[in-house]
Structures are given as C-alpha cells and as structure tokens.
Write an enzyme that holds these catalytic residues in place. Structure first.
Site, mmCIF file in Angstrom:
data_model
loop_
_atom_site.group_PDB
_atom_site.id
_atom_site.type_symbol
_atom_site.label_atom_id
_atom_site.label_comp_id
_atom_site.label_asym_id
_atom_site.label_seq_id
_atom_site.Cartn_x
_atom_site.Cartn_y
_atom_site.Cartn_z
ATOM 1 N N GLU A 123 9.982 1.772 10.690
ATOM 2 C CA GLU A 123 11.130 2.493 10.244
ATOM 3 C C GLU A 123 10.150 3.786 10.376
ATOM 4 O O GLU A 123 9.370 4.205 9.899
ATOM 5 C CB GLU A 123 11.292 2.194 8.836
ATOM 6 N N LYS B 12 0.799 -1.299 -0.043
ATOM 7 C CA LYS B 12 -0.074 0.055 -0.094
ATOM 8 C C LYS B 12 0.968 1.286 0.062
ATOM 9 O O LYS B 12 1.475 1.553 1.019
ATOM 10 C CB LYS B 12 -1.026 -0.121 1.158
HETATM 11 P P1 NDP Z 1 2.045 8.349 8.013
HETATM 12 O O1 NDP Z 1 2.639 7.601 9.078
HETATM 13 O O2 NDP Z 1 0.565 8.949 8.372
HETATM 14 O O3 NDP Z 1 1.852 7.585 6.653
HETATM 15 C C1 NDP Z 1 2.750 6.792 6.291
HETATM 16 C C2 NDP Z 1 1.892 5.415 5.450
HETATM 17 O O4 NDP Z 1 0.853 4.780 6.587
HETATM 18 C C3 NDP Z 1 0.881 5.953 4.498
HETATM 19 O O5 NDP Z 1 0.992 5.084 3.461
HETATM 20 C C4 NDP Z 1 -0.273 5.909 5.337
HETATM 21 O O6 NDP Z 1 -1.277 5.882 4.239
HETATM 22 C C5 NDP Z 1 -0.399 4.873 5.941
HETATM 23 N N1 NDP Z 1 -1.230 4.757 7.181
HETATM 24 C C6 NDP Z 1 -1.634 6.197 7.835
HETATM 25 N N2 NDP Z 1 -2.635 5.710 8.644
HETATM 26 C C7 NDP Z 1 -2.700 4.405 8.803
HETATM 27 C C8 NDP Z 1 -3.157 3.270 9.721
HETATM 28 N N3 NDP Z 1 -4.085 3.932 10.648
HETATM 29 N N4 NDP Z 1 -2.936 2.130 9.558
HETATM 30 C C9 NDP Z 1 -1.934 1.797 8.715
HETATM 31 N N5 NDP Z 1 -1.541 2.801 7.933
HETATM 32 C C10 NDP Z 1 -1.631 3.812 7.829
HETATM 33 O O7 NDP Z 1 2.774 9.527 7.674
HETATM 34 P P2 NDP Z 1 2.379 10.829 6.729
HETATM 35 O O8 NDP Z 1 2.507 10.589 5.263
HETATM 36 O O9 NDP Z 1 1.126 11.379 7.148
HETATM 37 O O10 NDP Z 1 3.277 11.744 7.495
HETATM 38 C C11 NDP Z 1 3.273 12.405 8.787
HETATM 39 C C12 NDP Z 1 4.266 12.559 9.383
HETATM 40 O O11 NDP Z 1 5.050 11.280 9.511
HETATM 41 C C13 NDP Z 1 5.410 13.343 8.608
HETATM 42 O O12 NDP Z 1 5.236 14.691 9.098
HETATM 43 C C14 NDP Z 1 6.686 12.536 9.190
HETATM 44 O O13 NDP Z 1 6.999 13.534 10.801
HETATM 45 C C15 NDP Z 1 6.458 11.252 9.696
HETATM 46 N N6 NDP Z 1 6.935 10.525 8.274
HETATM 47 C C16 NDP Z 1 8.031 9.804 8.418
HETATM 48 C C17 NDP Z 1 8.578 8.956 7.576
HETATM 49 C C18 NDP Z 1 9.704 8.260 7.607
HETATM 50 O O14 NDP Z 1 10.421 8.146 6.652
HETATM 51 N N7 NDP Z 1 10.050 7.626 8.786
HETATM 52 C C19 NDP Z 1 7.920 9.106 6.281
HETATM 53 C C20 NDP Z 1 6.713 9.665 6.169
HETATM 54 C C21 NDP Z 1 6.349 10.507 7.097
HETATM 55 P P3 NDP Z 1 -2.044 7.308 3.431
HETATM 56 O O15 NDP Z 1 -1.014 8.427 3.910
HETATM 57 O O16 NDP Z 1 -2.340 6.926 2.095
HETATM 58 O O17 NDP Z 1 -3.315 7.668 4.255
#
Ligand code: NDP
Length: 465
Positions: free
Chosen positions: A227, A152
C-alpha cells in the site's frame, strides 16, 4: 538506541533499544515456533481471543489515543476516531474468520475440496502516519487466519504498536504469535523481506521502499502486498454543490496534516466554477485551526519530524520556482501555543497557476499543500486526474449521476469518493493501482491475502476410471 519524540513539542517520549538483524531473526524464530499451535486453534477460539483484544483496545481507548496523538503530533479528536476503528477491525475479523472457508467441487469420479490455509510467519511493516490503524488492518486478518506475525512499526512512531503488543498478550493471544520489533527499516525491515522463514510481507509506506520490498522478496518468492503513495485528485464539476465541495475539500487534503496516502492534493475544477470554488475553498482553509494536538478544537497538528517539515517547505519553494502563486498559507505559523513552540507546524497551503506536469503536481508531498488547476471538459478532467504515476484514490463532485459513473469508471485508482471526501467501510477493498501498490486491504480481500488456497482432489470411484 532510538529516541522517540513528540513532534508537536520536541519533548522526548522514550528511548528505545533499536533491534538489529539478530533480534529480528530471534523474533522470526519465536513466530515460527508458535505457528503450529496457533494455526491449530479453531477459528472460533481465535475469534474469541481477537474479540478480547478488541475489548481491551476499547477499555484503553483514551490511553492509546493520547499515545498516538503525542507520538504522531495528530489532533486528539482524530486519534480517538482511529483507535475506535482499531477496535472495530479486531471485532470485524473476529466475526469474519469462521465464515472464511473453502469450497466443495464435485468432479467426475470424485470431489475436489479447497482449503484456505494460513501462510506461516508474516512480516508486517508499517509507516508513521496512522501507526495503530495501519497495524490493525494487517494484524487483524493475519491473526484471524492463523498466521503468526513479526510487526515492525516505523522507528519514529512505535509507541502505540508496542502497547498493542502488550494488550495482545493480556487478551490471551499466546506468546510468540505477535512479535513487535522496533528498529530501522533498512535493518529490521530488510531482514524480514529477505528472511527465508517469512512467508509474506504486508507493507505500507513510500513507493520507493515498496519497490525495494518487491526486489528483496524475489529471492524467496515471497508474497507481498504493498500500500504505497498517492497523488490523488479531487475533481469538481461546475454542476456540483460548490459550497459543500469547498467545505469538504480542506479535510480531504489537510487531514492528518496532509500526511495521508489518500490526500486529495490536486484539486481540479471546471473552469466556469473555478473562481467561485477557489474563493470558497480558501475561506474554508483559513478556518482550520493549526494547534496543539491535545486541544480538542485543533484541526491540524504537527508534521512528523523536522526533516519532513523541511521537505514539505522545499516543495512550497519549488512551487514558486515552477510559476505557482500561493493563495493562502505557505509559512510556519507565528505561534501555536507556548507548549508547542518547538513543534513542526506548517500552515495549510493552497497553490495555483501550476502546470499539471510540474513536479509539485507529480510528486507526493505528504504535507498540508494543495494545488488548484482548472479544466475545460470532462475529457480533460479525466486526463488530468490520471496524469501521475499514482492511482490510489480520488474524489469527484457532480450532481449528474451519469457523469459520476462515467468519470469514476475512467479514473485509474483503487477508491473514488463521489460527493464526499471520505466514506470508508471495512468491508470494502482498499489499495492502489499503478505505482500506488499491489493487493487490497479490508474485508474479504485481506482474508484472501493472508491465506493460500490449497486444493485436495479425492477420487472415490476406481471403477469408473
Ligand atoms: P518509508 O517507506 O521509508 O517507511 C515505511 C516503513 O518502511 C517504515 O516502517 C520504515 O522503517 C520501513 N522501511 C524503510 N526502509 C526500508 C527498507 N529498506 N526495507 C524495509 N522496510 C523499510 O516511508 P517514510 O516513513 O520515510 O516516508 C517517506 C515518504 O513515504 C512520505 O513522505 C510519503 O511520501 C510516503 N509514505 C506513504 C505512506 C502511505 O500511507 N502510503 C505512509 C508513509 C509514508 P523506518 O522508518 O523505521 O526506518
């Protein structure tokens, strides 16, 4: 329906039907049905298919780079580098998997054999900042080890992953082995986490959602690798080559517009070198070109969305409230270019005079914002570097080898770069300590986490027992 937007221009790139629980269940069922045949493919033949996929990624290098650059708003140069790495990942795991096997352990009256077995269907959930790269770090080892996959991607950036799914089929990887499902994390992601037929979740994203993954996985004792976020330090000692450290520091934090879990967003500088370093660092930051991601001269592209830009701007306001002063940046640039007039751009921003424990120095901002804080002693440097709930990475600059070892040992994080801002090799483990995650990606570590050890104990002498 979900609208996929180019964050540098606000143009619509695609309208995609968002999957729900039913489509997710169907993908898991396809992956489950494909598993017995895929696990039975010999590692050598699986390797051959992965090599074909790697070659197809190379052949579509420019196409994939442009998709990534347009969908994420990242500079085309960076996107090209990332797609090159994706091909390397598939080559790497094609070369690694037939060397990954169990042990033979002679025991009294028999022999024990260990096998590394695939887990079955694995659910991979990826973020928007490095969509294809992060997908490949999970997909490469998962497939190499004989698992089938439901992947996903983030709803904001699914396009390169969808294309990769097509290339996997073209490479000859059988139908049902790789299933890309585009939909909301709270729906598709959540269903994967709770689904009884999914054996493992490989997740990259925020610490908050990582916690939900762990909680959701408990119901089915699902394996998880997480991660998560970071708030990494870049520690500069006065004996370091300050020119080099200052020239590298902007890349360590502003690369990918700071939307990088490893962004070294807290620069800690020994007090005697503070003024000189700050001057050099600001001068180097001012040279960064914020611009059209498709222009090869651009260093920093757009932020991922309007909402995210506003969130990052709110941290700049908060920094002022917390007593900080902006040395450079802080604003939306006046004009990037005509094509990008609606894009979500922000100047790289350097802030000083903040307490190490204030929110701006504690929370992951995930944007082009960095703070500089002075320290007096090595002890204080270590203490400041460790003073957040995160533990993903750090950089350390010194010309004293003993100090480099001493400090590297004491900073609680998964990866420390000494006298450089990045040196990444796929053979090395990558992942975080503390709230930055569980498990490691890369190299043999990934082969371990996409397999389960099984021990078979054979008794061959009945007389002796
Ligand atoms: P998220 O953790 O919200 O999203 C990462 C992935 O998880 C996306 O595919 C998202 O889907 C999915 N996801 C969201 N909610 C759920 C859930 N309840 N159950 C399972 N999967 C879920 O990160 P964001 O993209 O919204 O970013 C928010 C913050 O996260 C950033 O500002 C940053 O601080 C951090 N981040 C850290 C990253 C890293 O590399 N460690 C990468 C990205 C973000 P979808 O977005 O399609 O709803």
């Amino acid at each position: 329906m979900s609208t996929v937007v180019n964050p540098a221009t606000e143009e619509t790139l695609a309208e995609i039907e968002s999957a729900g629980v039913e489509e997710t269940d169907a993908a898991v069922a396809r992956a489950k049905a494909a598993f017995p045949a895929w696990r039975a493919v010999s590692p050598t033949d699986r390797a051959r298919l992965l090599r074909r996929l790697a070659t197809l990624v190379e052949e579509h290098h420019e196409e994939l780079s442009r998709i990534e650059s347009r969908n994420v708003g990242k500079p085309i140069g960076g996107a090209r580098g990332e797609v090159g790495m994706v091909a390397h990942v598939f080559h790497f795991y094609a070369g690694a998997v037939d060397k990954h096997h169990g042990e033979t352990i002679p025991v009294a009256g028999g022999v024990d054999l260990t096998f590394r077995e695939p887990l079955g269907v694995v659910g991979l959930i990826t973020p928007w900042n490095f969509p294809l790269n992060i997908a490949s770090w999970k997909l490469g080892p998962a497939l190499a080890c004989g698992n089938t996959v439901v992947l996903k991607p983030a709803e904001l950036t699914p396009l390169s992953t969808m294309r990769l799914g097509e290339l996997a089929l073209e490479a000859g990887i059988p139908e049902g082995v790789v299933n890309i499902v585009v939909g909301k994390g709270s729906v598709v992601g959540q269903r994967l986490i709770e689904h009884p037929d999914v054996a493992k979740i490989g997740f990259t994203g925020s610490t908050e959602v990582g916690q939900q993954v762990m909680r959701g996985a408990a119901g089915t004792i699902k394996r998880v690798t997480l991660e998560l976020g970071g708030k990494s330090a870049n520690v500069i000692f006065a004996d370091a080559d300050l020119e080099k450290a200052a020239a590298a520091a902007p890349y360590a934090v502003f690369d990918n517009a700071g939307q990088d879990c490893c962004a070294r967003s807290r620069v800690l500088v020994e007090r005697s070198a503070y003024d000189r370093f700050a001057e050099l660092f600001v001068a180097a930051t001012r040279k960064l070109k914020v611009g059209d991601p498709l222009d090869p001269a651009t260093d920093q592209g757009a932020l991922i969305s309007k909402g995210h830009l506003e969130k990052v701007q709110s941290y700049i306001r908060l920094a002022k409230e917390e007593g900080g002063h902006i040395l450079c940046g802080g604003n939306v640039p006046d004009s990037v270019c005509e094509r990008c007039r609606n894009g979500y751009f922000l100047q790289p921003t350097v802030i000083v005079d903040l307490d190490v424990n204030c929110r701006v120095n504690q929370e992951e901002i995930f944007g082009p914002v960095v703070t500089i804080t002075p320290f007096r002693t090595e002890e204080e440097a270590v203490c400041y570097a460790n003073a957040t709930p995160f533990g993903l990475s750090a950089s350390l600059w010194t010309n004293d080898l003993a100090r480099a070892h001493r400090v590297a040992e004491r900073i609680d994080c998964g990866t420390i770069w000494v006298n450089c801002w990045l040196l990444r090799d796929l053979r090395t483990p990558f992942g975080g300590m503390k709230n930055s995650g569980i498990g490691r990606e890369g190299g043999d570590e990934a082969l371990r986490f996409f397999t389960e050890p099984k021990t078979v104990c054979i008794k061959y002498s009945t007389e002796r027992t």
